[in-house]
Design a protein around this motif. Structure first.
Motif: not given
Length: 266
Positions: A44-46, A58-60, A230-231, A251-252
């Motif tokens: 997961d991402w921001q 709260d993402v890695p 990362f999308h 990872s959308s």
């Protein structure tokens, strides 16, 4: 100056081993630090490039602007074991960046549709190498783990230069090399047609709108290589793409086009 007394071979080996296995600033072992970070599929991402930086998601993985963010932002994320990607424009000149005067006029082409930006003549590798190296030095010195070089697909656009696919391959590989020389991992931004040729040079991919245009399957070489994709989608709601992209391993999330703090992840 402290002087060390002579030690035997066995003790010397022990000392060397202990140093090489010591922890780095982000809490990882020294052996891992010898190679750039390679994010695995599904993380997961921001992604935030505008507005007050929200460090509490709260993402890695975070992807933030290399110029606008500072070392304290990166350190704060590292304290939560978050990896941090440095957004840098590698394909266009920006009149709002502090290094704008370092770019000779002969490198600047047509506007790319964003205010204050003009495409770069990526055929001029020797002129661009030190400019991009300085930008990546900035990322490294602030403590980033990786770089997201934007606009690596100028050859698919009206830039004002007769760019070819081979020009883009040469430039993109130079960009990847510059990042790796600094211990940074590097993501391939868009440029879907050249993924088969570039997947070995890049550590992950960043994509915009592959679902809207029915192109997400083109990113599977990264997933098959164990590298994250990362999308984001801007015009679609999550229920319109998450089932498809999650099944592919992407990872959308949905984002607003200005890439502020708002996100709607899959």
């Amino acid at each position: 100056m402290v002087r060390l007394r002579a030690v035997g071979p066995a003790l010397l080996l022990l000392l060397v081993t202990a140093c090489s296995a010591g922890e780095t600033a982000d809490g990882t072992a020294g052996e891992r630090a010898a190679e750039p970070w390679r994010p695995a599929p599904g993380l997961d991402w921001q992604w935030q490039l505008t507005g007050p930086l929200d460090l509490a998601v709260d993402v890695p993985v975070y992807d933030i602007d290399g110029f606008e963010s500072d070392a304290r932002d990166v350190a704060a994320l590292h304290e939560r074991d978050v990896r941090v990607i440095c957004y840098i424009n590698a394909g266009a000149w920006e009149d709002f960046r502090p290094d704008r005067d370092a770019f000779p006029a002969g490198l600047l082409g047509e506007g790319n549709g964003w205010e204050g930006e003009r495409w770069l003549d990526i055929r001029q590798l020797e002129a661009l190498r030190p400019l991009m190296a300085a930008r990546f030095d900035l990322c490294r010195d602030k403590g980033f783990d990786a770089v997201e070089p934007d606009l690596l697909d100028g050859y698919l656009n009206e830039t004002g230069f007769p760019l070819t696919a081979d020009d883009q391959l040469a430039y993109n590989r130079m960009i990847a090399e510059l990042a790796h020389e600094r211990g940074l991992s590097v993501g391939l931004k868009n440029d879907l047609p050249q993924i088969p040729e570039l997947v070995g040079d890049f550590d992950f991919a960043v994509n915009e709108e592959c679902a809207e245009f029915g192109e997400c399957a083109a990113l599977t070489p990264f997933i098959e290589a164990g590298k994250a994709v990362f999308h984001v989608e801007y015009a679609l709601d999550t229920e319109e793409f998450c089932a498809t992209t999650t099944a592919l391993g992407l990872s959308s999330m949905a984002k607003r086009l200005d890439l502020d703090a708002w996100r709607d992840p899959c």
